[in-house]
Design a protein around this motif. Structure first.
Motif, mmCIF file in Angstrom:
data_model
loop_
_atom_site.group_PDB
_atom_site.id
_atom_site.type_symbol
_atom_site.label_atom_id
_atom_site.label_comp_id
_atom_site.label_asym_id
_atom_site.label_seq_id
_atom_site.Cartn_x
_atom_site.Cartn_y
_atom_site.Cartn_z
ATOM 1 N N MET A 33 30.873 12.437 24.379
ATOM 2 C CA MET A 33 30.646 12.799 25.779
ATOM 3 C C MET A 33 29.180 13.171 26.020
ATOM 4 S SD MET A 33 32.330 16.581 26.274
ATOM 5 C CE MET A 33 31.505 18.067 25.653
ATOM 6 N N ILE A 34 28.525 13.743 25.011
ATOM 7 C CA ILE A 34 27.111 14.086 25.151
ATOM 8 C C ILE A 34 26.275 12.806 25.162
ATOM 9 C CG2 ILE A 34 25.181 15.348 24.140
ATOM 10 C CD1 ILE A 34 27.478 17.075 25.326
ATOM 11 N N ALA A 35 26.615 11.866 24.298
ATOM 12 C CA ALA A 35 25.905 10.589 24.283
ATOM 13 C C ALA A 35 26.118 9.850 25.601
ATOM 14 C CB ALA A 35 26.380 9.739 23.108
ATOM 15 N N TRP A 36 27.361 9.899 26.137
ATOM 16 C CA TRP A 36 27.626 9.201 27.392
ATOM 17 C C TRP A 36 26.879 9.859 28.546
ATOM 18 C CZ3 TRP A 36 28.598 4.901 29.508
ATOM 19 C CH2 TRP A 36 28.957 4.834 30.850
ATOM 20 N N ALA A 37 26.881 11.185 28.603
ATOM 21 C CA ALA A 37 26.098 11.869 29.633
ATOM 22 C C ALA A 37 24.625 11.503 29.488
ATOM 23 C CB ALA A 37 26.286 13.379 29.526
ATOM 24 N N GLY A 38 24.164 11.375 28.233
ATOM 25 C CA GLY A 38 22.793 10.935 27.995
ATOM 26 C C GLY A 38 22.553 9.534 28.523
ATOM 27 N N ALA A 39 23.530 8.650 28.340
ATOM 28 C CA ALA A 39 23.391 7.275 28.830
ATOM 29 C C ALA A 39 23.324 7.243 30.355
ATOM 30 C CB ALA A 39 24.561 6.426 28.328
ATOM 31 N N GLU A 40 24.172 8.056 30.992
ATOM 32 C CA GLU A 40 24.160 8.104 32.460
ATOM 33 C C GLU A 40 22.828 8.673 32.974
ATOM 34 O OE1 GLU A 40 26.925 7.432 34.842
ATOM 35 O OE2 GLU A 40 28.667 8.449 33.970
ATOM 36 N N ARG A 41 22.326 9.707 32.330
ATOM 37 C CA ARG A 41 21.057 10.305 32.757
ATOM 38 C C ARG A 41 19.883 9.356 32.464
ATOM 39 N NH1 ARG A 41 21.314 15.450 34.372
ATOM 40 N NH2 ARG A 41 19.103 15.797 34.028
ATOM 41 N N PHE A 42 19.936 8.676 31.336
ATOM 42 C CA PHE A 42 18.869 7.744 30.973
ATOM 43 C C PHE A 42 18.804 6.601 31.990
ATOM 44 C CE2 PHE A 42 17.065 4.302 28.251
ATOM 45 C CZ PHE A 42 15.864 4.918 27.933
ATOM 46 N N ALA A 43 19.978 6.119 32.408
ATOM 47 C CA ALA A 43 20.027 5.047 33.401
ATOM 48 C C ALA A 43 19.454 5.500 34.747
ATOM 49 C CB ALA A 43 21.460 4.565 33.580
ATOM 50 N N ALA A 44 19.555 6.807 35.001
ATOM 51 C CA ALA A 44 19.017 7.355 36.249
ATOM 52 C C ALA A 44 17.552 7.759 36.114
ATOM 53 C CB ALA A 44 19.849 8.560 36.671
ATOM 54 N N GLY A 45 16.954 7.493 34.947
ATOM 55 C CA GLY A 45 15.550 7.821 34.720
ATOM 56 C C GLY A 45 15.297 9.282 34.421
ATOM 57 N N LEU A 46 16.318 9.982 33.936
ATOM 58 C CA LEU A 46 16.208 11.421 33.677
ATOM 59 C C LEU A 46 16.056 11.681 32.184
ATOM 60 C CD1 LEU A 46 19.071 12.581 36.080
ATOM 61 C CD2 LEU A 46 16.616 12.593 36.529
ATOM 62 N N THR A 47 14.856 12.032 31.768
ATOM 63 C CA THR A 47 14.588 12.431 30.390
ATOM 64 C C THR A 47 13.902 13.792 30.409
ATOM 65 O OG1 THR A 47 12.459 11.275 30.344
ATOM 66 C CG2 THR A 47 14.408 10.042 29.592
ATOM 67 N N ASP A 48 13.714 14.380 29.217
ATOM 68 C CA ASP A 48 13.216 15.749 29.156
ATOM 69 C C ASP A 48 12.067 15.891 28.164
ATOM 70 O OD1 ASP A 48 15.340 17.405 30.785
ATOM 71 O OD2 ASP A 48 16.471 15.956 29.593
ATOM 72 N N ALA A 49 11.246 16.898 28.409
ATOM 73 C CA ALA A 49 10.104 17.177 27.542
ATOM 74 C C ALA A 49 10.567 17.844 26.254
ATOM 75 C CB ALA A 49 9.110 18.082 28.266
ATOM 76 N N LEU A 50 9.701 17.770 25.234
ATOM 77 C CA LEU A 50 10.059 18.338 23.939
ATOM 78 C C LEU A 50 10.023 19.860 23.933
ATOM 79 C CD1 LEU A 50 8.287 15.876 21.465
ATOM 80 C CD2 LEU A 50 10.720 16.015 22.042
ATOM 81 N N ASP A 51 9.510 20.472 24.975
ATOM 82 C CA ASP A 51 9.531 21.934 25.046
ATOM 83 C C ASP A 51 10.701 22.455 25.884
ATOM 84 O OD1 ASP A 51 8.680 21.168 27.527
ATOM 85 O OD2 ASP A 51 6.925 22.479 27.592
ATOM 86 N N THR A 52 11.662 21.586 26.169
ATOM 87 C CA THR A 52 12.852 22.000 26.905
ATOM 88 C C THR A 52 13.588 23.103 26.139
ATOM 89 O OG1 THR A 52 13.126 19.827 27.916
ATOM 90 C CG2 THR A 52 15.073 21.233 27.817
ATOM 91 N N PRO A 53 13.908 24.219 26.771
ATOM 92 C CA PRO A 53 14.524 25.338 26.039
ATOM 93 C C PRO A 53 16.027 25.180 25.861
ATOM 94 C CG PRO A 53 14.202 25.956 28.319
ATOM 95 C CD PRO A 53 13.598 24.578 28.171
ATOM 96 N N ALA A 54 16.544 25.826 24.841
ATOM 97 C CA ALA A 54 17.990 25.978 24.687
ATOM 98 C C ALA A 54 18.444 27.101 25.614
ATOM 99 C CB ALA A 54 18.327 26.315 23.241
ATOM 100 N N ARG A 55 19.641 26.952 26.179
ATOM 101 C CA ARG A 55 20.130 27.942 27.144
ATOM 102 C C ARG A 55 21.542 28.392 26.778
ATOM 103 N NH1 ARG A 55 18.438 25.135 32.928
ATOM 104 N NH2 ARG A 55 16.729 23.873 32.133
ATOM 105 N N ALA A 56 21.714 29.698 26.725
ATOM 106 C CA ALA A 56 23.054 30.222 26.488
ATOM 107 C C ALA A 56 23.935 30.037 27.716
ATOM 108 C CB ALA A 56 22.980 31.694 26.108
ATOM 109 N N ARG A 57 23.301 30.107 28.898
ATOM 110 C CA ARG A 57 24.025 29.920 30.160
ATOM 111 C C ARG A 57 23.253 28.937 31.020
ATOM 112 N NH1 ARG A 57 24.401 35.355 28.800
ATOM 113 N NH2 ARG A 57 26.538 36.010 28.408
ATOM 114 N N TRP A 58 24.010 28.028 31.645
ATOM 115 C CA TRP A 58 23.350 26.956 32.398
ATOM 116 C C TRP A 58 24.339 26.401 33.418
ATOM 117 C CZ3 TRP A 58 21.120 21.918 29.710
ATOM 118 C CH2 TRP A 58 20.369 21.204 30.648
#
Length: 369
Positions: free
Chosen positions: A328-353
C-alpha cells in the motif's frame, strides 16, 4: 511502466514491496514481531524500532531478488514518513533516503494513513474519486472524503480511543492474547452478541464523531462482574463496535442524500457534514473501508449491507492489504509519483500527521484529530 519500491515500518511490521503503476505487485515481503511483543500484551516501541533496524535491509534485498530487479530498475523509493511510532518511522524513512541518495532516485514520503486510504484503488482498478472512506485502524477511526491523491477531507474522527485500540484493550482485559483484533473476533464466534449490555457511544446523536473509551471501560466492568463468559463479552463488544461504525457511516451517507434533495436546508445541517454536503452535490462513487480493523469479518459484512441499503458499491481491500504492509505504501508512492509529488531528502519523520490538517478540532480529540 513505473516501478516503485515501498518500505513500511511504522509499528510492528517490517515490510518492503515492489509495485508498478499498472497495479502489479512484483514482490512483497513482511516480517512481523508478534513473538517479541506478546509477553507484554502490546507493542513496545523500543523493541519494535530495534527489530526494524535488523530486518529492513535484508528484507529490501530479498524483495528485489524475488522480483529479479535491482535499484537501477526502480523509478522511485517510497517510505512511510508518519504517523506512527517515531523510532520505527525513522528507521524506514532514513533507509529510503539512503537508497534514494545512493541510487539517485526520487524519494516519496508517504503518509501511512494515505497508504490505507488509497489501498482500495490498488485492489479495485475501477474505484474512482471521490469516495467515502471509513478508515479504522489501531490508532485512527475516521470518516474521510477521498477527493483525489493528496486531497482528503475529514468528516469525523474519534474523540478519544480508536476502534482498534478498543479491540486491543478488550483482548487484554479478557485474556484473549495478542494481537487483540483477531483474538476478539475468534472469541466472538463462540459468544452471544446480545447477552451483555454494553453502550453504543454517540449512536443516534447529532455529533458526527466516534467514541470508544466508554465502551472499553464497560467491557472492564462486565469482566469484573463475573456474570458472563469471555466469549459473550467479546461478541457483545464486537457487535457494539459494529453498531457504532454503521450508525456514524450511515449518518455521513445520509448527509449527502439530504443535500441532493432540493427541499433540504443546508443551514440545518451540522458542520463538518455541511461542507461535505455542499461540495458533493453528485454524491460519492462508493463506500470504502480500509485499515487494520477493516479485516474484521463482522464489520465488513455490516458495512456491505449498509452500502447496499443506500445503493452504493462497497469496496474493501483483501484482508492482507488491510493490515500494515509495504504494497500500500508503494502504491501510494506510485499514485503520488504520477501526480508529480516527490519529496526532499530532508523530509522529517512525523509521529503525528493528519490527512486533513485544516479540519476543525473535534471535541476531546486532541492529537488524534
Amino acid at each position: 511502466m513505473t516501478l516503485i519500491l515501498g518500505l513500511e515500518s511504522s509499528c510492528d511490521e517490517t515490510a518492503a514491496a515492489l509495485v508498478t503503476d499498472g497495479r502489479d505487485i512484483l514482490a512483497h515481503r513482511l516480517l512481523g514481531q508478534e513473538a517479541a511483543h506478546t509477553p507484554y500484551g502490546g507493542v513496545v516501541p523500543e523493541i519494535a524500532a530495534r527489530a526494524h533496524v535488523e530486518a529492513l535491509t535484508p528484507l529490501v534485498e530479498a524483495t528485489l531478488a524475488d522480483a529479479g530487479k535491482t535499484l537501477d530498475d526502480v523509478d522511485a523509493i517510497a517510505a512511510t514518513a508518519g504517523p506512527g511510532l517515531i523510532g520505527g518511522v525513522m528507521v524506514g524513512l532514513v533507509t529510503a533516503k539512503a537508497l534514494a541518495l545512493a541510487a539517485n532516485k526520487p524519494l516519496i514520503a508517504v503518509n501511512h494513513l494515505e497508504g490505507h486510504a488509497l489501498s482500495p484503488r490498488l485492489a479495485a482498478p475501477d474505484l474512482a474519486f471521490p469516495y467515502l472512506l471509513l478508515l479504522v485502524s489501531g490508532g485512527h477511526c475516521q470518516l474521510l472524503l477521498v477527493e483525489g491523491v493528496g486531497r482528503y477531507r475529514r468528516l469525523a474522527t474519534t474523540i478519544d480511543d480508536a476502534a482498534g485500540e478498543a479491540f486491543d484493550k478488550t483482548a487484554k482485559l479478557l485474556g484473549l492474547g495478542f494481537p487483540g483484533g483477531p483474538a476478539v473476533e475468534r472469541a466472538a464466534r463462540d459468544g452471544n452478541p446480545k447477552v451483555v449490555p454494553l453502550p453504543r457511544p454517540l449512536v443516534g446523536t447529532a455529533d458526527p464523531h466516534f467514541s470508544f473509551a466508554g465502551l472499553k471501560s464497560a467491557v472492564g466492568r462486565a469482566r469484573d462482574a463475573g456474570t458472563w463468559r469471555a466469549e459473550d463479552i467479546a461478541a457483545s463488544f464486537q457487535q457494539a463496535v459494529v453498531d457504532c461504525l454503521v450508525d456514524r457511516t450511515d449518518r455521513a451517507i445520509k448527509s449527502v442524500r439530504f443535500e441532493r434533495s432540493r427541499e433540504t436546508r443546508l443551514d440545518d445541517m451540522p458542520s463538518p457534514l455541511l461542507d461535505f454536503a455542499r461540495s458533493e452535490r453528485d454524491g460519492v462513487t462508493a463506500l470504502v473501508v480500509a485499515g487494520g480493523v477493516a479485516a474484521n469479518g463482522a464489520i465488513r459484512s455490516a458495512l456491505q449491507a449498509l452500502a447496499a441499503e443506500h445503493g452504493l458499491p462497497f469496496v474493501a481491500p483483501p484482508l492482507w492489504l488491510c493490515t500494515d504492509n509495504a504494497a500500500m505504501i508503494a502504491w501510494a508512492g506510485a499514485e503520488r509519483f504520477a501526480a508529480g509529488l516527490t519529496d526532499a531528502l530532508d523530509t522529517p519523520a512525523r509521529a503525528r500527521w493528519p490527512l486533513d490538517p485544516g479540519a476543525a478540532p473535534a471535541r476531546g480529540a486532541g492529537v488524534k484529530a
